[in-house]
Design a protein around this motif. Structure first.
Motif, PDB file in Angstrom:
ATOM      1  N   TRP A 146      16.691  11.898   4.863  1.00 47.32           N
ATOM      2  CA  TRP A 146      15.932  12.263   6.264  1.00 47.32           C
ATOM      3  C   TRP A 146      14.403  12.066   6.020  1.00 47.32           C
ATOM      4  N   GLU A 147      13.922  12.253   4.909  1.00 45.63           N
ATOM      5  CA  GLU A 147      12.549  11.830   4.568  1.00 45.63           C
ATOM      6  C   GLU A 147      12.168  10.348   5.151  1.00 45.63           C
TER       7      GLU A 147
ATOM      8  N   ARG B 277       5.800  14.978   1.139  1.00 43.40           N
ATOM      9  CA  ARG B 277       5.953  16.252   1.391  1.00 43.40           C
ATOM     10  C   ARG B 277       4.650  16.955   2.255  1.00 43.40           C
ATOM     11  N   ILE B 278       3.739  16.237   1.752  1.00 46.24           N
ATOM     12  CA  ILE B 278       2.388  16.836   2.589  1.00 46.24           C
ATOM     13  C   ILE B 278       2.346  15.886   3.763  1.00 46.24           C
ATOM     14  N   CYS B 279       2.618  14.579   3.669  1.00 46.28           N
ATOM     15  CA  CYS B 279       2.424  13.685   4.736  1.00 46.28           C
ATOM     16  C   CYS B 279       3.567  14.263   5.920  1.00 46.28           C
ATOM     17  N   LEU B 280       4.617  14.509   5.711  1.00 44.26           N
ATOM     18  CA  LEU B 280       5.465  14.876   6.767  1.00 44.26           C
ATOM     19  C   LEU B 280       5.439  16.271   7.238  1.00 44.26           C
TER      20      LEU B 280
ATOM     21  N   GLU C   8      13.897   8.665   6.946  1.00 44.65           N
ATOM     22  CA  GLU C   8      14.125   8.554   8.445  1.00 44.65           C
ATOM     23  C   GLU C   8      12.860   8.895   9.081  1.00 44.65           C
ATOM     24  N   LYS C   9      12.434  10.209   8.804  1.00 46.85           N
ATOM     25  CA  LYS C   9      11.483  10.591   9.637  1.00 46.85           C
ATOM     26  C   LYS C   9      10.288   9.774   9.285  1.00 46.85           C
ATOM     27  N   ALA C  10       9.756   9.487   8.216  1.00 45.62           N
ATOM     28  CA  ALA C  10       8.403   8.870   7.862  1.00 45.62           C
ATOM     29  C   ALA C  10       8.615   7.220   8.787  1.00 45.62           C
ATOM     30  N   LYS C  11       9.696   6.985   8.827  1.00 43.49           N
ATOM     31  CA  LYS C  11      10.023   5.558   9.546  1.00 43.49           C
ATOM     32  C   LYS C  11       9.693   5.801  10.954  1.00 43.49           C
ATOM     33  N   ALA C  12      10.248   7.025  11.728  1.00 47.32           N
ATOM     34  CA  ALA C  12      10.200   7.337  12.977  1.00 47.32           C
ATOM     35  C   ALA C  12       8.471   7.515  13.378  1.00 47.32           C
ATOM     36  N   ILE C  13       7.709   8.148  12.494  1.00 48.72           N
ATOM     37  CA  ILE C  13       6.447   8.330  12.483  1.00 48.72           C
ATOM     38  C   ILE C  13       5.627   6.756  12.947  1.00 48.72           C
TER      39      ILE C  13
ATOM     40  N   VAL D  35       0.852  -1.243  -0.123  1.00 49.24           N
ATOM     41  CA  VAL D  35       0.144   0.037  -0.048  1.00 49.24           C
ATOM     42  C   VAL D  35       0.826   1.192   0.138  1.00 49.24           C
ATOM     43  N   ARG D  36       0.522   2.190  -0.970  1.00 50.90           N
ATOM     44  CA  ARG D  36       1.626   3.271  -0.995  1.00 50.90           C
ATOM     45  C   ARG D  36       0.804   4.446  -0.212  1.00 50.90           C
ATOM     46  N   THR D  37       1.423   4.958   0.611  1.00 52.01           N
ATOM     47  CA  THR D  37       0.637   6.015   1.392  1.00 52.01           C
ATOM     48  C   THR D  37       0.358   7.316   0.561  1.00 52.01           C
ATOM     49  N   LEU D  38      -0.504   8.024   1.182  1.00 53.36           N
ATOM     50  CA  LEU D  38      -1.107   9.092   0.114  1.00 53.36           C
ATOM     51  C   LEU D  38      -0.217   9.641  -0.610  1.00 53.36           C
ATOM     52  N   ASP D  39      -0.665   9.846  -2.004  1.00 50.83           N
ATOM     53  CA  ASP D  39       0.390  10.617  -2.942  1.00 50.83           C
ATOM     54  C   ASP D  39      -0.743  11.583  -3.840  1.00 50.83           C
ATOM     55  N   ILE D  40      -1.024  12.575  -3.025  1.00 52.33           N
ATOM     56  CA  ILE D  40      -1.822  13.770  -3.950  1.00 52.33           C
ATOM     57  C   ILE D  40      -0.847  14.933  -4.072  1.00 52.33           C
ATOM     58  N   GLY D  41      -1.497  15.865  -4.474  1.00 47.33           N
ATOM     59  CA  GLY D  41      -0.690  16.922  -5.167  1.00 47.33           C
ATOM     60  C   GLY D  41      -0.578  16.652  -6.792  1.00 47.33           C
TER      61      GLY D  41
END
Ligand code: PEP
Ligand code: MG
Length: 536
Positions: free
Chosen positions: A393-394, A357-360, A396-401, A327-333
Motif C-alpha cells: 500500500w505504501e 513513513r514521514i512522506c506519507l 501504491e499510495k506514493a505512486k498515487a501522490i 533520486v531517492r526521496t527524503l530519507d530522514i528519521g
C-alpha cells in the motif's frame, strides 16, 4: 616559496614548470559605416568561417576528449546562430562596423547569462559566448593569436580559458590548469576532470610566475610557487601515489563494465549533493544510482523550497548529461535527524517514524519534493526511488501522490517526463513480498546497510555489537539473491546501492546472481569495473 589559494575542481597533485597562457588581444573600435549592407555581408562571411571552425573544433574534441566534451561546441554553434538579429540591427540602426556589433551582441548575451542565478550551468557559459564573439571578430580581421606550444610539461596559468583554447592545447603537455577567474562549472574545470588533472580556478596568482617551478595541490586548492626542498619532497611522494591511481584510471576509463562473456553491468555512483558530481565524472560512473536527497534537508535550517530543490535536481540531471540519475526521496528519521521537522523523540528511532513513513504522513512535504523532481525531469534522465518500503500500500499510495503531482503540472503546462519509479529494498519485509512489489515498480535498489541492520537486528550505529555483526551474513546474501530473482520474474531491474555493492569480495557473486546495477561511492567504481572486466 609563495602560496596562492583557489578553488579546486579536481583533486590531485601536479609538479612542474609554470607557463602563463599567451592570448591574442582583440581590441574592438566603434567606427561609422555608410554601406550597412556591405557591412552585414562582411559579418555573414566571417560567421560562415567561424561556423566552419567551430565544426572543426567539435570534431577535434570528439576525437580527443569524447562526446560529452565536444558538446560544448554545439552550444557555441547555437550561440552563433542566435547572433544574426542583434548584429544586423546594431549595424543598421547605429551605422556601425560589424566588429562593434558582434562585440556588443556578445557582451549583451553574456550579461543575460550572468543574470541566470537559477541555472549555474548557463551562467558559466558567459565565457563561451564571448569566445564565440571573439572568433567572429578575429575572422573579420587579419592575423591570428600567439601559439601556445610547450617544449616540456607545464602547469598552465591563465586569466581564464575558453573551450576553443583548451581544445587547441597540446594536452599531453599540460599537467594542471590554474585560472584567476572561472568557476568549478566552467568548461576548463570539466575538461580537467575528464583529463584527470588538477585544476584550480579563482586563484589570485600574480603575473610574475611564468617559468618558475610550481606545485598544484588539488586536495587543498593551492598553487605553490618556488617550493622549498621539504615541500617538493612531500609532494613528489604524493604525486607518485597519484600516478599509480591514475594508471588504473586511464586503463579503465571510458571502458565498458562488461564481463568477458559480454554481460554488461550498470556501474553507478552514490552522491549526497551537487558537490560530489566531480568525483562521479572523475571516476567515469555510468550514472547516479543513489542521490541521497535528504542532504538537501540536512544542510538547511528550514524546509528547502520547491525552487531550491528543483535547482539542485536540475543541475545534477544536466551535469550527468542524459545519464540515468536515481533520486531517492527524503530519507530522514533514525540516524538522520532534522530539527525543523520537530519529530517526537522515539525510544527506537530506527524502527520509528522515518523515510516514506514521514512522506506519507506529511504529504505537503512529499509533494513539494515530487514537484521539484518532476520539474527537473524535463532536463535529463531522472528516476524516482522511495526508501524504507515494507508494504504494497505504501508504494501504491506514493505512486498515487506522484499521479496527483503530474496532473497538477499538466494543468499548469509545466513540462516533465513520466519517469521510472523504483523502491529501495532495505527491509526483510520488502524482500519477502518482492514479487508483489516488483509488479508496481520499474526497479529495485537494495539498501544493504539497512537491510543488514533489520535482518540481523543489529543497530548499524552501535559499535559495541561488532562481534555479532557479519557484513557477509548468509541471511543477507540470500535476501539479495531472492530480491534479484523476484525482480527478474517481473522484468524489474535490480541494483545494490548499500555499501555491500562496492565490496570487491562479493562483486563476482552479485554478477553471477544477475545483478543489473551496482551503485557505490565514486572512488570504488574503477576497482569494481576491473573485477567485472576480469570475469568470464
Ligand atoms: C542503505 O540502507 O543501504 C542505503 C543505501 O541507504 P542509507 O545508507 O542512506 O540508509
Ligand atoms: Mg537505508
Amino acid at each position: 616559496m609563495e602560496v596562492f589559494e583557489g578553488k579546486s575542481s579536481f583533486k590531485g597533485v601536479a609538479i612542474g614548470k609554470i607557463a602563463e597562457m599567451k592570448k591574442a588581444e582583440t581590441v574592438v573600435r566603434r567606427t561609422h559605416v555608410d554601406d550597412v549592407d556591405a557591412e552585414i555581408a562582411r559579418y555573414h562571411k566571417a560567421k560562415e568561417q567561424a561556423q566552419a571552425e567551430i565544426g572543426e573544433l567539435h570534431d577535434k574534441a570528439m576525437k580527443e576528449v569524447g562526446e560529452a566534451q565536444a558538446e560544448i561546441f554545439e552550444v557555441h554553434a547555437m550561440f552563433l546562430d542566435d547572433f544574426d538579429d542583434s548584429v544586423e540591427n546594431i549595424i543598421r540602426e547605429q551605422n556601425v562596423n560589424a566588429e562593434y556589433a558582434v562585440a556588443t551582441t556578445g557582451d549583451n548575451t553574456a550579461a543575460m547569462l550572468a543574470a541566470m542565478d537559477d541555472n549555474p550551468y548557463m551562467q558559466a557559459r558567459q565565457t563561451d559566448v564571448k569566445d564565440v564573439a571573439d572568433r567572429v571578430i578575429r575572422d573579420m580581421s587579419e592575423g591570428g593569436g600567439e601559439a601556445n606550444t610547450f617544449t616540456e610539461n607545464v602547469i598552465l596559468v591563465a586569466d581564464d580559458l575558453a573551450p576553443s583554447e583548451t581544445v587547441q592545447l597540446d594536452k599531453d603537455k599540460v599537467l594542471a590548469f590554474v585560472t584567476r577567474q572561472g568557476s568549478t562549472n566552467s568548461h576548463t574545470a570539466i575538461l580537467a576532470r575528464t583529463m584527470s588533472i588538477p585544476a584550480l580556478c579563482q586563484t589570485p596568482v600574480t603575473k610574475d610566475v611564468d617559468g618558475k617551478m610550481g606545485i598544484v595541490d588539488g586536495m587543498e586548492g593551492k598553487l605553490i610557487v618556488d617550493p622549498d626542498e621539504a615541500t617538493l619532497e612531500k609532494y613528489t611522494k604524493a604525486a607518485e601515489a597519484e600516478a599509480e591511481k591514475k594508471r588504473l584510471l586511464k586503463e579503465l576509463k571510458g571502458k565498458e563494465t562488461v564481463t568477458k562473456s559480454g554481460r554488461k553491468i550498470k556501474l553507478y555512483a552514490n552522491i549526497g549533493g551537487i558537490g560530489d558530481l566531480n568525483f562521479v565524472l572523475e571516476n567515469d560512473a555510468a550514472g547516479v544510482g543513489l542521490f541521497r536527497s535528504e542532504f538537501l534537508y540536512l544542510q538547511s535550517n528550514d524546509y528547502p523550497t520547491e525552487e531550491e530543490q528543483f535547482k539542485a535536481y536540475r543541475t545534477v540531471a544536466e551535469m550527468m548529461a542524459g545519464k540515468e540519475v536515481v533520486v531517492r526521496t527524503l530519507d530522514i528519521g533514525a540516524d538522520k535527524q532534522v530539527d525543523y521537522f520537530k519529530l517526537d523523540k522515539e525510544d527506537n528511532p530506527a524502527l520509528g517514524f522515518r523515510a516514506i513513513r514521514i512522506c506519507l504522513t506529511r504529504e505537503e512535504v512529499f509533494k513539494t519534493q515530487l514537484r521539484a523532481l518532476y520539474r527537473a525531469s524535463a532536463y535529463g534522465n531522472i528516476d524516482i526511488m522511495f526508501p524504507m518500503i515494507t508494504s504494497v500500500w505504501e508504494v501504491e499510495k506514493a505512486k498515487a501522490i506522484c499521479e496527483e503531482v503530474k496532473d497538477e503540472l499538466t494543468a499548469q503546462h509545466i513540462p516533465f517526463k513520466d519517469v521510472p519509479i523504483g523502491i529501495m529494498i532495505e527491509t526483510p519485509a520488502a524482500v519477502m513480498i518482492a514479487d508483489e512489489l516488483a509488479e508496481l515498480v520499474d526497479f529495485f535498489s537494495i539498501g544493504t546497510n539497512d537491510l543488514t541492520q533489520y535482518t540481523l537486528a543489529i543497530d548499524r550505529q552501535n559499535q559495541h555489537l561488532e562481534r555479532f555483526f557479519n557484513a557477509h551474513h548468509p541471511a543477507v546474501l540470500r535476501e539479495i539473491q531472492m530480491t534479484i530473482e523476484a525482480g527478474h520474474r517481473h522484468n524489474t531491474w535490480v541494483g545494490i546501492c548499500g555499501e555491500l555493492g562496492a565490496d570487491p569480495e562479493l562483486t563476482e557473486q552479485f554478477v553471477k546472481w544477475g545483478i543489473d546495477e551496482l551503485s557505490m561511492s565514486p572512488s570504488s567504481i574503477l576497482p569494481v569495473r576491473q573485477i567485472i572486466r576480469n570475469m568470464d
